[in-house]
Motif scaffolding. Structure first.
Motif, PDB file in Angstrom:
ATOM      1  N   UNK A  17     -20.336  39.840  24.009  1.00 31.00           N
ATOM      2  CA  UNK A  17     -20.147  38.657  24.848  1.00 31.00           C
ATOM      3  C   UNK A  17     -19.028  37.784  24.281  1.00 31.00           C
ATOM      4  N   UNK A  18     -18.064  37.475  25.112  1.00 31.42           N
ATOM      5  CA  UNK A  18     -17.033  36.505  24.779  1.00 31.42           C
ATOM      6  C   UNK A  18     -17.364  35.249  25.567  1.00 31.42           C
ATOM      7  N   UNK A  19     -17.684  34.157  24.864  1.00 26.67           N
ATOM      8  CA  UNK A  19     -17.975  32.926  25.583  1.00 26.67           C
ATOM      9  C   UNK A  19     -16.679  32.386  26.189  1.00 26.67           C
ATOM     10  N   UNK A  20     -16.774  31.291  26.915  1.00 30.00           N
ATOM     11  CA  UNK A  20     -15.599  30.755  27.621  1.00 30.00           C
ATOM     12  C   UNK A  20     -14.489  30.358  26.654  1.00 30.00           C
ATOM     13  N   UNK A  21     -14.843  29.736  25.544  1.00 32.31           N
ATOM     14  CA  UNK A  21     -13.843  29.337  24.551  1.00 32.31           C
ATOM     15  C   UNK A  21     -13.140  30.569  23.975  1.00 32.31           C
ATOM     16  N   UNK A  22     -13.911  31.546  23.552  1.00 33.40           N
ATOM     17  CA  UNK A  22     -13.340  32.769  22.989  1.00 33.40           C
ATOM     18  C   UNK A  22     -12.479  33.500  24.019  1.00 33.40           C
ATOM     19  N   UNK A  23     -12.915  33.491  25.259  1.00 34.56           N
ATOM     20  CA  UNK A  23     -12.182  34.187  26.318  1.00 34.56           C
ATOM     21  C   UNK A  23     -10.803  33.590  26.565  1.00 34.56           C
ATOM     22  N   UNK A  24     -10.650  32.303  26.285  1.00 33.45           N
ATOM     23  CA  UNK A  24      -9.342  31.648  26.404  1.00 33.45           C
ATOM     24  C   UNK A  24      -8.548  31.823  25.115  1.00 33.45           C
ATOM     25  N   UNK A  25      -9.173  31.624  23.986  1.00 39.02           N
ATOM     26  CA  UNK A  25      -8.467  31.615  22.706  1.00 39.02           C
ATOM     27  C   UNK A  25      -8.007  32.999  22.254  1.00 39.02           C
ATOM     28  N   UNK A  26      -8.828  34.008  22.402  1.00 41.08           N
ATOM     29  CA  UNK A  26      -8.489  35.347  21.884  1.00 41.08           C
ATOM     30  C   UNK A  26      -7.180  35.891  22.458  1.00 41.08           C
ATOM     31  N   UNK A  27      -6.915  35.807  23.760  1.00 41.23           N
ATOM     32  CA  UNK A  27      -5.646  36.344  24.257  1.00 41.23           C
ATOM     33  C   UNK A  27      -4.395  35.630  23.722  1.00 41.23           C
ATOM     34  N   UNK A  28      -4.566  34.435  23.192  1.00 34.29           N
ATOM     35  CA  UNK A  28      -3.445  33.667  22.645  1.00 34.29           C
ATOM     36  C   UNK A  28      -3.394  33.720  21.119  1.00 34.29           C
ATOM     37  N   UNK A  29      -4.245  34.540  20.512  1.00 30.81           N
ATOM     38  CA  UNK A  29      -4.381  34.508  19.057  1.00 30.81           C
ATOM     39  C   UNK A  29      -3.064  34.783  18.331  1.00 30.81           C
TER      40      UNK A  29
END
Length: 127
Positions: A17-29
């Motif tokens: 599960x990728x929460x909403x925060x992770x779902x936004x942050x991970x692609x921009x890591x």
């Protein structure tokens, strides 16, 4: 794969599960100088409005990315203004309440919030 496609792939995963925060942050890591694992860990406790209905995790993930990318207060304020203009509020509890009033199920609603945050983030990082 572009960032929106990465985000959509994260939201579609069923093995983790990728929460909403992770779902936004991970692609921009990479743009933020983080590994994917570090971005995942950083965002772990910011889903569901910091786990208690506060600021939407998609917004907090976008704010984290803006900060890590070196963007200042003006960019942060603009992100929140644009998000609020489209959604009336920034907090998870009221966003979910408004979605329920419209008859929108939680998963599609949260996906839509994440996708909007990614679009806004892309725009602000390009400015």
């Amino acid at each position: 794969m572009n960032r929106m496609e990465q985000t959509q792939a994260l939201r579609a995963r069923t093995d983790i599960h990728f929460n909403c925060c992770q779902s936004v942050l991970v692609p921009f890591c990479e743009a933020c100088g983080l590994t994917e694992e570090a971005a995942y860990q950083l965002g772990a406790h910011f889903g569901a409005g910091m786990k208690h209905g506060s600021t939407c995790g998609a917004v907090t993930g976008a704010l984290m990315a803006l900060g890590l990318a070196g963007k200042g207060n003006d960019a942060a304020a603009e992100l929140m203004r644009r998000f609020r203009d489209h959604n009336q509020v920034l907090d998870c509890a009221n966003l979910l309440r408004l979605a329920a009033e419209r008859g929108e199920a939680r998963k599609p609603h949260c996906d839509r919030m994440v996708y909007e945050a990614v679009e806004l983030l892309e725009e602000l990082l390009a400015e």
